[in-house]
Motif scaffolding. Structure first.
Motif, PDB file in Angstrom:
ATOM      1  N   GLU A 195       0.837  -1.282   0.102  1.00 52.97           N
ATOM      2  CA  GLU A 195       0.074  -0.002   0.054  1.00 52.97           C
ATOM      3  C   GLU A 195       0.921   1.024  -0.147  1.00 52.97           C
ATOM      4  O   GLU A 195       2.084   1.334   0.717  1.00 52.97           O
ATOM      5  CB  GLU A 195      -0.817   0.244   1.214  1.00 52.97           C
ATOM      6  N   SER A 196       0.208   2.240  -0.554  1.00 60.41           N
ATOM      7  CA  SER A 196       1.153   3.516  -0.659  1.00 60.41           C
ATOM      8  C   SER A 196       1.035   4.078   0.724  1.00 60.41           C
ATOM      9  O   SER A 196       0.096   3.853   1.710  1.00 60.41           O
ATOM     10  CB  SER A 196       0.193   4.560  -1.660  1.00 60.41           C
ATOM     11  N   PHE A 197       1.924   4.812   1.221  1.00 61.41           N
ATOM     12  CA  PHE A 197       2.209   5.388   2.553  1.00 61.41           C
ATOM     13  C   PHE A 197       1.487   6.859   2.346  1.00 61.41           C
ATOM     14  O   PHE A 197       1.372   7.580   1.507  1.00 61.41           O
ATOM     15  CB  PHE A 197       3.532   5.881   2.642  1.00 61.41           C
ATOM     16  N   LEU A 198       0.585   6.776   3.618  1.00 61.47           N
ATOM     17  CA  LEU A 198      -0.244   8.102   3.820  1.00 61.47           C
ATOM     18  C   LEU A 198       0.127   8.660   4.853  1.00 61.47           C
ATOM     19  O   LEU A 198       0.360   8.307   5.786  1.00 61.47           O
ATOM     20  CB  LEU A 198      -1.704   7.642   3.987  1.00 61.47           C
ATOM     21  N   ASP A 199       0.551  10.018   4.570  1.00 64.30           N
ATOM     22  CA  ASP A 199       1.285  10.942   5.447  1.00 64.30           C
ATOM     23  C   ASP A 199       0.177  11.665   6.268  1.00 64.30           C
ATOM     24  O   ASP A 199      -0.222  12.720   5.491  1.00 64.30           O
ATOM     25  CB  ASP A 199       2.347  11.712   4.875  1.00 64.30           C
ATOM     26  N   GLY A 200      -0.214  11.432   7.560  1.00 69.61           N
ATOM     27  CA  GLY A 200      -1.091  12.235   8.122  1.00 69.61           C
ATOM     28  C   GLY A 200      -1.323  11.556   9.481  1.00 69.61           C
ATOM     29  O   GLY A 200      -1.079  10.632   9.885  1.00 69.61           O
ATOM     30  N   THR A 201      -2.598  12.085  10.086  1.00 66.44           N
ATOM     31  CA  THR A 201      -2.689  11.669  11.719  1.00 66.44           C
ATOM     32  C   THR A 201      -3.530  10.419  11.386  1.00 66.44           C
ATOM     33  O   THR A 201      -4.460  10.093  10.519  1.00 66.44           O
ATOM     34  CB  THR A 201      -3.522  12.693  12.310  1.00 66.44           C
ATOM     35  N   GLU A 202      -2.908   9.402  12.160  1.00 59.11           N
ATOM     36  CA  GLU A 202      -3.433   7.869  12.248  1.00 59.11           C
ATOM     37  C   GLU A 202      -4.557   7.954  13.582  1.00 59.11           C
ATOM     38  O   GLU A 202      -4.125   8.359  14.639  1.00 59.11           O
ATOM     39  CB  GLU A 202      -2.299   6.989  12.487  1.00 59.11           C
ATOM     40  N   VAL A 203      -5.589   7.473  13.353  1.00 64.42           N
ATOM     41  CA  VAL A 203      -6.653   7.123  14.389  1.00 64.42           C
ATOM     42  C   VAL A 203      -7.204   5.896  14.375  1.00 64.42           C
ATOM     43  O   VAL A 203      -7.230   5.249  13.286  1.00 64.42           O
ATOM     44  CB  VAL A 203      -7.722   8.294  14.315  1.00 64.42           C
ATOM     45  N   SER A 204      -7.745   5.461  15.414  1.00 64.03           N
ATOM     46  CA  SER A 204      -8.277   4.068  15.840  1.00 64.03           C
ATOM     47  C   SER A 204      -9.585   4.195  16.261  1.00 64.03           C
ATOM     48  O   SER A 204      -9.848   5.126  17.274  1.00 64.03           O
ATOM     49  CB  SER A 204      -7.532   3.049  16.736  1.00 64.03           C
ATOM     50  N   VAL A 205     -10.633   3.727  15.725  1.00 62.24           N
ATOM     51  CA  VAL A 205     -11.990   3.988  16.096  1.00 62.24           C
ATOM     52  C   VAL A 205     -12.697   2.598  16.276  1.00 62.24           C
ATOM     53  O   VAL A 205     -12.956   1.756  15.825  1.00 62.24           O
ATOM     54  CB  VAL A 205     -12.795   4.433  15.000  1.00 62.24           C
ATOM     55  N   GLY A 206     -13.257   2.582  17.584  1.00 62.43           N
ATOM     56  CA  GLY A 206     -13.864   1.478  18.125  1.00 62.43           C
ATOM     57  C   GLY A 206     -15.353   1.669  17.792  1.00 62.43           C
ATOM     58  O   GLY A 206     -15.859   2.553  18.003  1.00 62.43           O
ATOM     59  N   VAL A 207     -15.868   0.519  17.246  1.00 56.94           N
ATOM     60  CA  VAL A 207     -17.351   0.412  16.993  1.00 56.94           C
ATOM     61  C   VAL A 207     -18.045  -0.638  17.543  1.00 56.94           C
ATOM     62  O   VAL A 207     -17.351  -1.798  17.338  1.00 56.94           O
ATOM     63  CB  VAL A 207     -17.862   0.483  15.618  1.00 56.94           C
ATOM     64  N   ILE A 208     -18.878  -0.655  18.480  1.00 58.71           N
ATOM     65  CA  ILE A 208     -19.300  -1.936  19.135  1.00 58.71           C
ATOM     66  C   ILE A 208     -20.871  -1.883  19.111  1.00 58.71           C
ATOM     67  O   ILE A 208     -21.427  -0.900  18.802  1.00 58.71           O
ATOM     68  CB  ILE A 208     -18.808  -2.051  20.810  1.00 58.71           C
ATOM     69  N   LYS A 209     -21.587  -3.404  19.266  1.00 53.55           N
ATOM     70  CA  LYS A 209     -22.971  -2.933  19.395  1.00 53.55           C
ATOM     71  C   LYS A 209     -23.351  -2.949  21.025  1.00 53.55           C
ATOM     72  O   LYS A 209     -22.782  -4.048  21.661  1.00 53.55           O
ATOM     73  CB  LYS A 209     -23.419  -4.432  19.039  1.00 53.55           C
ATOM     74  N   TYR A 210     -23.737  -1.999  21.490  1.00 59.17           N
ATOM     75  CA  TYR A 210     -24.008  -1.753  22.778  1.00 59.17           C
ATOM     76  C   TYR A 210     -25.545  -1.641  23.320  1.00 59.17           C
ATOM     77  O   TYR A 210     -26.068  -0.406  22.437  1.00 59.17           O
ATOM     78  CB  TYR A 210     -23.128  -0.526  23.197  1.00 59.17           C
ATOM     79  N   LYS A 211     -26.209  -2.474  23.871  1.00 56.92           N
ATOM     80  CA  LYS A 211     -27.699  -2.376  24.459  1.00 56.92           C
ATOM     81  C   LYS A 211     -28.376  -2.339  23.018  1.00 56.92           C
ATOM     82  O   LYS A 211     -29.181  -1.502  23.044  1.00 56.92           O
ATOM     83  CB  LYS A 211     -27.625  -1.250  25.432  1.00 56.92           C
ATOM     84  N   GLY A 212     -27.804  -3.112  22.093  1.00 49.53           N
ATOM     85  CA  GLY A 212     -28.716  -3.113  20.891  1.00 49.53           C
ATOM     86  C   GLY A 212     -28.571  -2.135  19.853  1.00 49.53           C
ATOM     87  O   GLY A 212     -29.069  -2.169  18.733  1.00 49.53           O
ATOM     88  N   GLU A 213     -27.522  -1.189  20.186  1.00 51.05           N
ATOM     89  CA  GLU A 213     -27.405  -0.086  19.303  1.00 51.05           C
ATOM     90  C   GLU A 213     -25.956  -0.043  18.669  1.00 51.05           C
ATOM     91  O   GLU A 213     -25.163  -0.409  19.481  1.00 51.05           O
ATOM     92  CB  GLU A 213     -27.893   1.120  19.954  1.00 51.05           C
ATOM     93  N   THR A 214     -25.664   0.331  17.360  1.00 47.29           N
ATOM     94  CA  THR A 214     -24.380   0.575  17.018  1.00 47.29           C
ATOM     95  C   THR A 214     -23.896   1.852  17.810  1.00 47.29           C
ATOM     96  O   THR A 214     -24.216   2.989  17.562  1.00 47.29           O
ATOM     97  CB  THR A 214     -24.520   0.840  15.338  1.00 47.29           C
TER      98      THR A 214
END
Length: 324
Positions: A195-214
């Motif tokens: 993959e090409s190198f992307l120069d920028g801010t890296e973030v990690s995003v958690g998504v879960i099913k919680y109490k029936g909702e995304t």
């Protein structure tokens, strides 16, 4: 009546040690008044229940049961804490589906798809999800380093396509280093993605099913002490993980929207953690993890804490969602 919960941990990949740590955190954290938790080690040469004195009892793979003191124990639900194969690539999901035992991670197809970086990105691109420029190589293909660099540029990342998220990755700066990086990746998998190198801010995003909702959890900014977010940065403390991320409200809204979109497009359930790099103000998806680290220092538990969700609530909710 208490529910019997099997916490599967270990696995066949290079990340088995981290999986054992994740599984033990789940074991120590689950509410003992609601659940009877059992640590199940899954390795190529043995599947065993391990008690508090480290005694081992074999698992009957015919129905995923154990016998302890002449008592047969069946499980109401399986908590999946196996990073990599066979817990994150669909094998365990398919096995438990056949046995009709609920489990906490996503379904078989979603696990197999997200574990294959190439296929996952290919499915998401038509929906407008932005990604890095990429080049694919299978074991046995003739390697044309010039063609690779012409497409993805330098520097670039050479990654194992289906080997978890931390092993077999090299950042390549020079054409003459390409073959070595490819050799490293092929030690982990017979398919690689460049993959090409992307120069920028890296973030990690958690998504879960919680109490029936995304639910999208607070975003984590990744600042690696190393050249990129590799195994040492991820697991040995050689990075700074800042939650919530130091990004603008506009960037937050954009990446939250994309992360939720990815989760819903793929019809995910359970935990997920997707990684993005901002290029020209737009989040570009790197990968999706469906069995993220669950130790106290891991990113998803950090994000849950920032959202006011304790580990006990996080793990208990995953079980209750699976049992619905």
């Amino acid at each position: 009546m208490k529910k019997n919960i099997a916490i599967i941990m270990g696995g066949f990949s290079s990340e088995y040690e981290i999986s054992l740590k994740s599984g033990n955190v789940v074991y120590q954290t689950l509410n003992k008044e609601i659940y009877d938790a059992y640590r199940i080690h899954v390795f190529k040469n043995k599947w065993v229940y391990v008690d508090n004195e480290d005694n081992e009892f074999p698992v009957d793979k015919n129905d995923f049961s154990i016998i302890v003191n002449k008592n047969k124990i069946n499980f109401h639900c399986v908590f999946n804490a196996i990073h990599g194969t066979p817990g994150e690539d669909g094998f365990m999901q398919a096995y438990f589906k056949l046995l009709n035992i609920p489990q906490t991670s996503c379904d078989m197809y979603q696990a197999a798809l997200t574990f294959n970086k190439r296929d996952c990105l290919s499915v998401l691109k038509p929906y407008g999800i932005k990604t890095a420029e990429s080049f694919y190589v299978n074991l046995g293909d003739k390697i044309d380093a010039n063609a690779i660099v012409k497409k993805v540029g330098l520097p670039c990342f050479v990654k194992a396509n289906k080997a978890g998220s931390s092993f077999g990755i090299t950042k390549v700066y020079k054409l003459e280093d390409m073959q070595h990086a490819i050799d490293v990746a092929f030690k982990e998998d017979d398919e690689i993605i460049i993959e090409s190198f992307l120069d920028g801010t890296e973030v990690s995003v958690g998504v879960i099913k919680y109490k029936g909702e995304t639910k999208v959890l607070p975003i984590t900014e990744i600042v690696s002490d190393n050249d990129f977010f590799d195994y040492k940065a991820k697991y040995l403390g050689e990075s700074k993980e800042i939650t919530p991320a130091r990004i603008s409200e506009e960037m937050t809204e954009k990446v939250n929207k994309v992360a939720k979109q990815v989760y819903d497009i793929l019809k995910m359930t359970g935990f997920s953690r997707s990684e993005y790099i901002f290029k020209d103000g737009e989040p570009h998806l790197l990968e999706v993890n469906t069995v993220p680290g669950l130790t106290k220092a891991s990113i998803l538990p950090q994000q849950a804490a920032a959202a006011g969700i304790t580990l006990e609530e996080l793990f208990g909710n995953a079980i209750e969602e699976a049992l619905k």
